[in-house]
Design a protein around this motif. Structure first.
Motif, PDB file in Angstrom:
ATOM      1  N   UNK A 217       0.780  -1.215   0.000  1.00  0.00           N
ATOM      2  CA  UNK A 217       0.000   0.000   0.000  1.00  0.00           C
ATOM      3  C   UNK A 217       0.821   1.278   0.000  1.00  0.00           C
ATOM      4  N   UNK A 218       2.062   1.199   0.470  1.00  0.00           N
ATOM      5  CA  UNK A 218       2.920   2.389   0.525  1.00  0.00           C
ATOM      6  C   UNK A 218       3.993   2.403  -0.564  1.00  0.00           C
ATOM      7  N   UNK A 219       3.801   1.644  -1.619  1.00  0.00           N
ATOM      8  CA  UNK A 219       4.780   1.639  -2.711  1.00  0.00           C
ATOM      9  C   UNK A 219       4.866   3.040  -3.331  1.00  0.00           C
ATOM     10  N   UNK A 220       6.017   3.337  -3.925  1.00  0.00           N
ATOM     11  CA  UNK A 220       6.178   4.667  -4.516  1.00  0.00           C
ATOM     12  C   UNK A 220       6.960   4.644  -5.822  1.00  0.00           C
ATOM     13  N   UNK A 221       6.998   3.492  -6.487  1.00  0.00           N
ATOM     14  CA  UNK A 221       7.620   3.474  -7.803  1.00  0.00           C
ATOM     15  C   UNK A 221       8.520   2.280  -8.051  1.00  0.00           C
ATOM     16  N   UNK A 222       9.015   2.213  -9.263  1.00  0.00           N
ATOM     17  CA  UNK A 222       9.874   1.107  -9.687  1.00  0.00           C
ATOM     18  C   UNK A 222      11.344   1.459  -9.487  1.00  0.00           C
ATOM     19  N   UNK A 223      12.182   0.426  -9.579  1.00  0.00           N
ATOM     20  CA  UNK A 223      13.636   0.583  -9.488  1.00  0.00           C
ATOM     21  C   UNK A 223      14.257  -0.186 -10.646  1.00  0.00           C
TER      22      UNK A 223
END
Length: 402
Positions: A217-223
């Motif tokens: 739920x707190x993801x913020x993007x790819x790497x």
């Protein structure tokens, strides 16, 4: 139609320089994402990635080869040599005429582009090395693999962004199944972790500054990540006749286009690819035990993919395990599906499902069993591997326990 076996595997990525090291990292839930280390990294807003820090090409290639091979080709050749060695194949005589190579890459020789733009624009030089074009072209890795092993059958490269590897492997599967080839080396590679490669992705504003947390739920993007995965796909009867160790069977493949948006994914397009792979494999949804998700850690991808899986599987979706290994090896763009196929083979052969690490809090729109943080022992007979790319291009593979 002929059956298709996987008889060899090879890889290099941020988790390890070979398959055993990579599978050990999958089992341990180890993260390969770290601080980036290359020229001008301090000018970047994004300074993390799944980089292969201890890469020394001189340990594998001579000076002349390094002049010819961009990093993505170097990664590919190393992985291909591992795969062929495991398969125990030689390609002398007729077998070389009926064997080929299909590889995926999105950027090709991006390091070569980056270095030579500097030479011309920053250093002001008017000449570049005469082999710049053969080094940076997207088909360079496929061509060098063909030459390395004497593969004189079909040989080409697929460039469909993040679905490149799955498209390449799906086409290799179809060629063997149709009788057009006996053996295909297939998979993909990417080496975008250079200043220009990361700067371009920064512009999309989909990158995380701290970690990849798919489905959380707190993801913020790819790497971003880098590396290669290469496999030996082989006619089943040919493999059996020579006593090969069959690691898994490829049983289905489907590809679809969203025909909708250049960057935003479509649940309908993804669902059609998932359902199409199962139909091609002639398997019921209840037979599938595990899905290696595309799972980039962006809200758009994660929610769309979970909706697609839920619709494609109906009530069985609650019984599925679905995990994204990108939180460990990063998003390897055109090579990502190939590295992720190793997790599928591990689930089938070893009964170990790789986890989705970095999972910290539930998302109501991703309410599936995402195998959070810890690998799981489970018997799995059929798996799917998802890849959904910019441009609305979807490719899904189905594998079965050998």
């Amino acid at each position: 139609m002929r059956r298709v076996a996987i008889t060899g595997t090879g890889t290099i990525n941020a988790l390890g320089h070979d398959v055993p090291a990579t599978l050990a990292a999958f089992r341990e839930g180890r993260c390969g994402i770290s601080q980036l280390n290359f020229r001008d990294v301090d000018r970047l807003a994004i300074q993390i990635g799944a980089q292969i820090h201890d890469w020394t090409p001189e340990a594998y290639f001579n000076r002349q080869q390094i002049t010819l091979y961009d990093k993505f080709t170097q990664f590919t050749l190393l992985a291909a040599k591992q795969a062929v060695a495991e398969a125990g194949l030689t390609f002398e005589g007729r077998i070389g005429l009926t064997s080929g190579v299909i590889l995926g890459t999105a950027g090709g020789g991006l390091n070569t582009w980056d270095e030579n733009y500097r030479v011309v624009y920053e250093e002001g030089k008017n000449r570049v090395h005469p082999f710049v074009v053969p080094k940076l072209m997207n088909n360079a890795a496929a061509s060098h693999v063909s030459m390395e092993f004497g593969l004189r059958g079909p040989a080409f490269t697929v460039a469909t962004a993040c679905a490149s590897s799955n498209h390449a492997m799906g086409l290799a599967f179809q060629m063997i199944r149709s009788g057009a080839a006996t053996v295909m080396l297939t998979g993909g590679s990417e080496a975008m972790l250079c200043f220009g490669g990361v700067k371009a992705w920064e512009g999309l504003r989909v990158m995380s500054r701290d970690a990849c947390r798919p489905f959380s739920g707190n993801r913020n993007g790819m790497v971003q990540g880098e590396g290669a995965g290469v496999f030996v796909f082989e006619d089943w009867d040919h493999a059996r006749a020579r006593g090969a160790n069959i690691l898994a069977e490829v049983v289905g493949f489907a590809m679809t286009a969203d025909a909708q948006d250049i960057v935003m994914p479509s649940a309908q397009g993804a669902e059609r690819a998932i359902a199409g792979a199962m139909e091609d494999a002639r398997i019921n949804p209840e037979a599938v035990g595990y899905i290696n998700a595309h799972g980039t850690g962006t809200a758009a991808n994660d929610k769309t993919e979970c909706a697609a899986v839920s619709h494609a599987f109906g009530h069985h979706a609650d019984k599925l395990m679905i995990s994204s290994t990108k939180a460990m090896h990063g998003h390897v763009i055109g090579g990502t599906g190939a590295i992720e196929l190793l997790a599928c083979i591990m689930a089938l052969r070893d009964g170990i499902v790789a986890p989705t690490i970095g999972y910290e809090e539930p998302d109501p729109e991703c309410a599936l069993d995402v195998v959070p943080n810890t690998a799981r022992d489970a018997r799995v007979d059929v798996v799917l591997s998802n890849a959904f790319a910019f441009g609305g291009l979807n490719a899904v593979l189905a594998l079965r326990r050998a």
